[in-house]
Design a protein around this motif. Structure first.
Motif, PDB file in Angstrom:
ATOM      1  N   ILE A 120      -0.495   0.548  -1.151  1.00  0.00           N
ATOM      2  CA  ILE A 120       0.804   1.055  -1.595  1.00  0.00           C
ATOM      3  C   ILE A 120       1.867   0.104  -1.072  1.00  0.00           C
ATOM      4  O   ILE A 120       1.844  -0.283   0.105  1.00  0.00           O
ATOM      5  CB  ILE A 120       1.095   2.455  -1.032  1.00  0.00           C
ATOM      6  CG1 ILE A 120       0.027   3.457  -1.452  1.00  0.00           C
ATOM      7  CG2 ILE A 120       2.464   2.950  -1.494  1.00  0.00           C
ATOM      8  CD1 ILE A 120       0.190   4.822  -0.820  1.00  0.00           C
ATOM      9  N   THR A 121       2.785  -0.298  -1.921  1.00  0.00           N
ATOM     10  CA  THR A 121       3.908  -1.097  -1.455  1.00  0.00           C
ATOM     11  C   THR A 121       5.198  -0.604  -2.084  1.00  0.00           C
ATOM     12  O   THR A 121       5.223  -0.210  -3.252  1.00  0.00           O
ATOM     13  CB  THR A 121       3.716  -2.600  -1.763  1.00  0.00           C
ATOM     14  OG1 THR A 121       4.851  -3.332  -1.292  1.00  0.00           O
ATOM     15  CG2 THR A 121       3.533  -2.853  -3.254  1.00  0.00           C
ATOM     16  N   THR A 122       6.253  -0.590  -1.289  1.00  0.00           N
ATOM     17  CA  THR A 122       7.578  -0.260  -1.801  1.00  0.00           C
ATOM     18  C   THR A 122       8.321  -1.526  -2.220  1.00  0.00           C
ATOM     19  O   THR A 122       9.472  -1.454  -2.646  1.00  0.00           O
ATOM     20  CB  THR A 122       8.398   0.491  -0.732  1.00  0.00           C
ATOM     21  OG1 THR A 122       8.314  -0.225   0.497  1.00  0.00           O
ATOM     22  CG2 THR A 122       7.855   1.895  -0.532  1.00  0.00           C
ATOM     23  N   ASN A 123       7.665  -2.672  -2.095  1.00  0.00           N
ATOM     24  CA  ASN A 123       8.275  -3.943  -2.494  1.00  0.00           C
ATOM     25  C   ASN A 123       8.156  -4.129  -4.009  1.00  0.00           C
ATOM     26  O   ASN A 123       7.147  -3.762  -4.611  1.00  0.00           O
ATOM     27  CB  ASN A 123       7.585  -5.107  -1.775  1.00  0.00           C
ATOM     28  CG  ASN A 123       7.633  -4.968  -0.264  1.00  0.00           C
ATOM     29  OD1 ASN A 123       8.559  -4.365   0.274  1.00  0.00           O
ATOM     30  ND2 ASN A 123       6.640  -5.502   0.417  1.00  0.00           N
ATOM     31  N   TYR A 124       9.155  -4.749  -4.601  1.00  0.00           N
ATOM     32  CA  TYR A 124       9.155  -4.971  -6.042  1.00  0.00           C
ATOM     33  C   TYR A 124       8.418  -6.254  -6.435  1.00  0.00           C
ATOM     34  O   TYR A 124       8.087  -6.447  -7.590  1.00  0.00           O
ATOM     35  CB  TYR A 124      10.591  -5.104  -6.581  1.00  0.00           C
ATOM     36  CG  TYR A 124      11.564  -4.051  -6.127  1.00  0.00           C
ATOM     37  CD1 TYR A 124      11.247  -2.693  -6.198  1.00  0.00           C
ATOM     38  CD2 TYR A 124      12.822  -4.397  -5.638  1.00  0.00           C
ATOM     39  CE1 TYR A 124      12.148  -1.724  -5.786  1.00  0.00           C
ATOM     40  CE2 TYR A 124      13.728  -3.434  -5.228  1.00  0.00           C
ATOM     41  CZ  TYR A 124      13.385  -2.105  -5.296  1.00  0.00           C
ATOM     42  OH  TYR A 124      14.276  -1.141  -4.883  1.00  0.00           O
ATOM     43  N   ASP A 125       8.194  -7.140  -5.491  1.00  0.00           N
ATOM     44  CA  ASP A 125       7.712  -8.490  -5.783  1.00  0.00           C
ATOM     45  C   ASP A 125       6.255  -8.505  -6.242  1.00  0.00           C
ATOM     46  O   ASP A 125       5.562  -7.491  -6.250  1.00  0.00           O
ATOM     47  CB  ASP A 125       7.887  -9.382  -4.554  1.00  0.00           C
ATOM     48  CG  ASP A 125       7.115  -8.864  -3.354  1.00  0.00           C
ATOM     49  OD1 ASP A 125       5.867  -8.918  -3.379  1.00  0.00           O
ATOM     50  OD2 ASP A 125       7.741  -8.401  -2.381  1.00  0.00           O
ATOM     51  N   THR A 126       5.799  -9.705  -6.593  1.00  0.00           N
ATOM     52  CA  THR A 126       4.449  -9.893  -7.132  1.00  0.00           C
ATOM     53  C   THR A 126       3.545 -10.647  -6.161  1.00  0.00           C
ATOM     54  O   THR A 126       2.531 -11.212  -6.565  1.00  0.00           O
ATOM     55  CB  THR A 126       4.523 -10.655  -8.468  1.00  0.00           C
ATOM     56  OG1 THR A 126       5.199 -11.914  -8.260  1.00  0.00           O
ATOM     57  CG2 THR A 126       5.290  -9.865  -9.510  1.00  0.00           C
ATOM     58  N   LEU A 127       3.861 -10.646  -4.882  1.00  0.00           N
ATOM     59  CA  LEU A 127       3.112 -11.429  -3.903  1.00  0.00           C
ATOM     60  C   LEU A 127       1.664 -10.974  -3.785  1.00  0.00           C
ATOM     61  O   LEU A 127       0.740 -11.806  -3.744  1.00  0.00           O
ATOM     62  CB  LEU A 127       3.802 -11.348  -2.538  1.00  0.00           C
ATOM     63  CG  LEU A 127       5.112 -12.129  -2.418  1.00  0.00           C
ATOM     64  CD1 LEU A 127       5.866 -11.717  -1.149  1.00  0.00           C
ATOM     65  CD2 LEU A 127       4.839 -13.634  -2.403  1.00  0.00           C
ATOM     66  N   LEU A 128       1.429  -9.680  -3.712  1.00  0.00           N
ATOM     67  CA  LEU A 128       0.067  -9.180  -3.529  1.00  0.00           C
ATOM     68  C   LEU A 128      -0.813  -9.477  -4.746  1.00  0.00           C
ATOM     69  O   LEU A 128      -1.946  -9.958  -4.601  1.00  0.00           O
ATOM     70  CB  LEU A 128       0.086  -7.681  -3.252  1.00  0.00           C
ATOM     71  CG  LEU A 128       0.620  -7.276  -1.877  1.00  0.00           C
ATOM     72  CD1 LEU A 128       0.890  -5.774  -1.822  1.00  0.00           C
ATOM     73  CD2 LEU A 128      -0.366  -7.663  -0.774  1.00  0.00           C
ATOM     74  N   GLU A 129      -0.300  -9.194  -5.938  1.00  0.00           N
ATOM     75  CA  GLU A 129      -1.118  -9.454  -7.122  1.00  0.00           C
ATOM     76  C   GLU A 129      -1.322 -10.947  -7.359  1.00  0.00           C
ATOM     77  O   GLU A 129      -2.387 -11.365  -7.843  1.00  0.00           O
ATOM     78  CB  GLU A 129      -0.548  -8.772  -8.370  1.00  0.00           C
ATOM     79  CG  GLU A 129       0.931  -8.987  -8.629  1.00  0.00           C
ATOM     80  CD  GLU A 129       1.804  -7.882  -8.057  1.00  0.00           C
ATOM     81  OE1 GLU A 129       2.635  -7.346  -8.816  1.00  0.00           O
ATOM     82  OE2 GLU A 129       1.672  -7.587  -6.854  1.00  0.00           O
ATOM     83  N   ASN A 130      -0.342 -11.773  -6.983  1.00  0.00           N
ATOM     84  CA  ASN A 130      -0.521 -13.226  -7.096  1.00  0.00           C
ATOM     85  C   ASN A 130      -1.576 -13.713  -6.111  1.00  0.00           C
ATOM     86  O   ASN A 130      -2.373 -14.613  -6.424  1.00  0.00           O
ATOM     87  CB  ASN A 130       0.801 -13.948  -6.840  1.00  0.00           C
ATOM     88  CG  ASN A 130       1.807 -13.729  -7.960  1.00  0.00           C
ATOM     89  OD1 ASN A 130       1.457 -13.255  -9.043  1.00  0.00           O
ATOM     90  ND2 ASN A 130       3.060 -14.052  -7.719  1.00  0.00           N
ATOM     91  N   ALA A 131      -1.588 -13.135  -4.905  1.00  0.00           N
ATOM     92  CA  ALA A 131      -2.614 -13.478  -3.927  1.00  0.00           C
ATOM     93  C   ALA A 131      -3.991 -13.066  -4.431  1.00  0.00           C
ATOM     94  O   ALA A 131      -4.992 -13.774  -4.215  1.00  0.00           O
ATOM     95  CB  ALA A 131      -2.311 -12.811  -2.587  1.00  0.00           C
ATOM     96  N   TYR A 132      -4.065 -11.928  -5.107  1.00  0.00           N
ATOM     97  CA  TYR A 132      -5.333 -11.437  -5.649  1.00  0.00           C
ATOM     98  C   TYR A 132      -5.888 -12.421  -6.678  1.00  0.00           C
ATOM     99  O   TYR A 132      -7.083 -12.759  -6.646  1.00  0.00           O
ATOM    100  CB  TYR A 132      -5.123 -10.066  -6.271  1.00  0.00           C
ATOM    101  CG  TYR A 132      -6.403  -9.332  -6.606  1.00  0.00           C
ATOM    102  CD1 TYR A 132      -6.924  -8.388  -5.729  1.00  0.00           C
ATOM    103  CD2 TYR A 132      -7.081  -9.573  -7.795  1.00  0.00           C
ATOM    104  CE1 TYR A 132      -8.106  -7.709  -6.022  1.00  0.00           C
ATOM    105  CE2 TYR A 132      -8.257  -8.911  -8.105  1.00  0.00           C
ATOM    106  CZ  TYR A 132      -8.760  -7.980  -7.213  1.00  0.00           C
ATOM    107  OH  TYR A 132      -9.934  -7.326  -7.514  1.00  0.00           O
ATOM    108  N   VAL A 133      -5.031 -12.871  -7.573  1.00  0.00           N
ATOM    109  CA  VAL A 133      -5.459 -13.840  -8.587  1.00  0.00           C
ATOM    110  C   VAL A 133      -5.937 -15.129  -7.920  1.00  0.00           C
ATOM    111  O   VAL A 133      -6.971 -15.705  -8.299  1.00  0.00           O
ATOM    112  CB  VAL A 133      -4.317 -14.139  -9.575  1.00  0.00           C
ATOM    113  CG1 VAL A 133      -4.685 -15.306 -10.485  1.00  0.00           C
ATOM    114  CG2 VAL A 133      -3.994 -12.907 -10.409  1.00  0.00           C
TER     115      VAL A 133
END
Length: 285
Positions: A120-133
């Motif tokens: 769960i993140t309250t951040n709007y950014d795409t850092l986690l999904e970019n790291a996943y890719v």
């Protein structure tokens, strides 16, 4: 300096080993990659207000700067700025947290390799999904508060996912939660999402990372699901800088939210956060 392994509770380790762990990622994790924290975000919104074509009067800007000096007034300031900026706020979120999002750092790569049920993140950014890719060569399953049927399906089938609890910069048309009014308006319409949040915190152990207990977004989330924490649910854990909380506050969070504090030293730009994240992964994989 190295984080003391003895500070990591055994129950927390066992929860993740048994696929009963979830992660809450706060603004501090994104800040480490170069994105703003709450005060920085509000400062950027004030700067944006100064430069829009429909310029505000000087009194409005002066009052905004005054509110920025008091963290207890952040939610009030956020409401006024979002109301004033209108569609310019949505465009700002898309540009700042999606189009110009910095690349993920080592912390994000470590986190998405955890054996988590959800992040769960309250951040709007795409850092986690970019790291996943970057790590796995495929897209992560990412949900927002509009996706309760999909979240329920993933939970039932033990499919790990990322939940953008306050909105996604890439899906800003669905809505962005910044204020208490946003919570009331958006979540009132999403009854299924209310049940999802309550289920997550009553069936899984949640590890809070990158948050201060004074962060407005964390307070909004916890106040919304406050009733879920009473009773015999699982314990949760929060990695918190030792200079941000005392024993009385820690006991209050334990009693009110079932959140137990794991203290760390904030020295050397909070390097113990990264040490904890790396060390914890070695214990649970």
């Amino acid at each position: 300096m190295a984080f003391d392994i003895n500070k990591i509770p055994t129950d927390l380790i066992h929860s993740f080993k048994n696929n009963k762990g979830g992660i809450f990622v706060g603004a501090g994790i994104s800040q480490a990659a170069g994105l703003p924290n709450w005060s920085g975000l509000l400062r950027e919104l004030i700067d944006l207000a100064e430069n829009v074509s429909y310029k505000p009067n000087r009194e409005f800007l002066d009052n905004c700067n005054s509110l920025l000096a008091d963290p207890s007034k952040f939610l009030i300031l956020a409401q006024e700025l979002k109301d004033f900026l209108g569609d310019s706020f949505r465009k700002y979120v898309i540009k700042r947290f999606a189009d110009e999002c910095p690349p993920p750092i080592a912390i994000h790569s470590e986190l998405i390799k955890y054996p988590y049920q959800f992040i769960i993140t309250t951040n709007y950014d795409t850092l986690l999904e970019n790291a996943y890719v970057k790590e796995f060569g495929k897209q992560a399953k990412v949900h927002s508060f509009k996706d309760s049927p999909d979240i329920a399906y993933d939970l039932w089938n033990n499919r790990p996912f990322i939940l953008k609890a306050h909105g996604d910069a890439n899906k800003s048309q669905q809505g962005i939660i910044l204020t208490e009014t946003d919570y009331r308006q958006i979540l009132f319409q999403e009854r299924g999402y209310q049940s999802i949040l309550q289920s997550l915190f009553t069936t899984k152990t949640v590890l809070f990372l990158g948050s201060s207990l004074s962060d407005p977004e964390l307070k909004l989330l916890l106040s919304f699901i406050h009733s879920s924490f009473h009773g015999g649910g699982p314990s949760h854990y929060a990695l918190i800088a030792e200079d941000q909380i005392n024993s009385v506050e820690a006991e209050s969070w334990r009693k009110n939210f079932n959140i137990q504090i794991i203290p760390y030293s904030p020295n050397n730009s909070h390097e113990e956060v990264g040490e904890f994240i790396s060390l914890f992964r070695t214990l649970i994989v």
